[in-house]
Design an enzyme around this catalytic site. Sequence first.
Site, PDB file in Angstrom:
ATOM      1  N   THR A 175       0.850  -1.189   0.000  1.00 41.05           N
ATOM      2  CA  THR A 175       0.000   0.000   0.000  1.00 41.05           C
ATOM      3  C   THR A 175       0.886   1.238   0.000  1.00 41.05           C
ATOM      4  O   THR A 175       1.907   1.276   0.664  1.00 41.05           O
ATOM      5  CB  THR A 175      -0.898   0.007   1.247  1.00 41.05           C
ATOM      6  N   ARG A 203     -14.431  -6.843  -0.934  1.00 43.71           N
ATOM      7  CA  ARG A 203     -13.796  -6.451   0.326  1.00 43.71           C
ATOM      8  C   ARG A 203     -13.233  -5.041   0.207  1.00 43.71           C
ATOM      9  O   ARG A 203     -12.567  -4.695  -0.758  1.00 43.71           O
ATOM     10  CB  ARG A 203     -12.687  -7.422   0.683  1.00 43.71           C
ATOM     11  N   VAL A 204     -13.501  -4.195   1.180  1.00 45.57           N
ATOM     12  CA  VAL A 204     -12.971  -2.839   1.239  1.00 45.57           C
ATOM     13  C   VAL A 204     -12.172  -2.699   2.525  1.00 45.57           C
ATOM     14  O   VAL A 204     -12.651  -3.074   3.604  1.00 45.57           O
ATOM     15  CB  VAL A 204     -14.099  -1.786   1.197  1.00 45.57           C
ATOM     16  N   GLY A 205     -10.968  -2.174   2.421  1.00 42.46           N
ATOM     17  CA  GLY A 205     -10.126  -2.003   3.592  1.00 42.46           C
ATOM     18  C   GLY A 205     -10.201  -0.608   4.172  1.00 42.46           C
ATOM     19  O   GLY A 205     -11.162   0.131   3.962  1.00 42.46           O
ATOM     20  N   ASP A 206      -9.160  -0.234   4.895  1.00 44.95           N
ATOM     21  CA  ASP A 206      -9.150   1.028   5.622  1.00 44.95           C
ATOM     22  C   ASP A 206      -8.887   2.241   4.737  1.00 44.95           C
ATOM     23  O   ASP A 206      -9.318   3.357   5.058  1.00 44.95           O
ATOM     24  CB  ASP A 206      -8.086   0.999   6.714  1.00 44.95           C
ATOM     25  N   THR A 225      -1.017   1.900   6.666  1.00 42.13           N
ATOM     26  CA  THR A 225      -0.843   0.715   5.839  1.00 42.13           C
ATOM     27  C   THR A 225      -0.821  -0.505   6.746  1.00 42.13           C
ATOM     28  O   THR A 225      -0.420  -0.426   7.900  1.00 42.13           O
ATOM     29  CB  THR A 225       0.469   0.799   5.038  1.00 42.13           C
ATOM     30  N   GLY A 226      -1.264  -1.649   6.214  1.00 37.95           N
ATOM     31  CA  GLY A 226      -1.310  -2.867   7.008  1.00 37.95           C
ATOM     32  C   GLY A 226      -2.612  -3.599   6.788  1.00 37.95           C
ATOM     33  O   GLY A 226      -3.224  -3.514   5.725  1.00 37.95           O
ATOM     34  N   LEU A 227      -3.057  -4.332   7.791  1.00 39.09           N
ATOM     35  CA  LEU A 227      -4.304  -5.083   7.689  1.00 39.09           C
ATOM     36  C   LEU A 227      -5.461  -4.184   8.108  1.00 39.09           C
ATOM     37  O   LEU A 227      -5.651  -3.885   9.287  1.00 39.09           O
ATOM     38  CB  LEU A 227      -4.245  -6.332   8.562  1.00 39.09           C
ATOM     39  N   GLY A 228      -6.246  -3.735   7.124  1.00 36.01           N
ATOM     40  CA  GLY A 228      -7.231  -2.691   7.340  1.00 36.01           C
ATOM     41  C   GLY A 228      -8.347  -3.028   8.293  1.00 36.01           C
ATOM     42  O   GLY A 228      -8.927  -2.144   8.922  1.00 36.01           O
TER      43      GLY A 228
END
Length: 306
Positions: A175, A203-206, A225-228
């Site tokens: 990201t 799927r939608v992240g942060d 950045t990372g696991l949202g």
Amino acid sequence: MYTLLVHGGAGKIQENTFDEHTRGAKEAVKAGVEILKSGGSAMDAVEAAVKVMEDNPIFNAGTGAVLTFEGEVEMDAAIAYGPNLDFGAVAGVKNIRHPISLARLVMEKTDHVLLAGQGANDFAKLMGFEFHDPITEQRRSQWEKYRKDFINGNYRDWPKLRELFKEHPEFLHGTVGAVAIDSHGETAAATSTGGVFLKLLGRVGDTPIPGAGTYATPYGAASSTGLGEGMMRILLTKTALDFIRDGLDAQHAAEAAINCLDNVIGTDAGIIVVDRNGNVGIYHNTPNMTWAYIRDGMDEIESGNT
């Protein structure tokens, strides 16, 4: 006074690609700082920086974004303008070269904050965006391997994701984001991502969620950045900027935000922050995070992967 700070994602980066990641981040800073040096806006600078990284297949954004379980690419992006909390974002867009520029048009050309899926792609066509295939051969090969491993049962804990990402932290890096303050004292942030490998369609992240992966206020700007899934729950970037509002500088705010995430959820993440005084904050709880920055008066770009 101006400052531009970028990141290329948190996770585990293979050592033999350190130089390539660093070069990519520096090229992004070079593109953005030219705008700031000439008195341009933080908004223009962060967009320019992120576009450079979207075009670099080493990063998980734009060209080179990771594939979903079904072998497609769905990208998220967001841009934020601090002085009046403006925000524009897109989620789940396909076949767009620069999702960050589409996110900016959502902010500037519509009354909305977030467009998703087919509606976002229809808006892109209306705005003149041409078809672009972001899938690279390297990402396709990785997808084939990871999907085969999953189907063969090697990822026993997939429903909760946790064990998968502990075993393969390299899934998380890539990201990209940028934060800046310009000579007018205005702040901006931008983030773009392809998400995580083997994610479900839709799927939608942060990244496109205000205050989660991207945020800017009069006090500063932040990109994470990372696991949202974890960062959305505590609104990581808003948390960092709230710490700045309460008196912390950018570095201490970045550390406090990640520590808060660790204490509450324990998600792998990284964050970059710039405050209204031009200070930078860089912090992550993962093995690596690519970053680069320059401030007014510096002769060279500072960078790193740790």
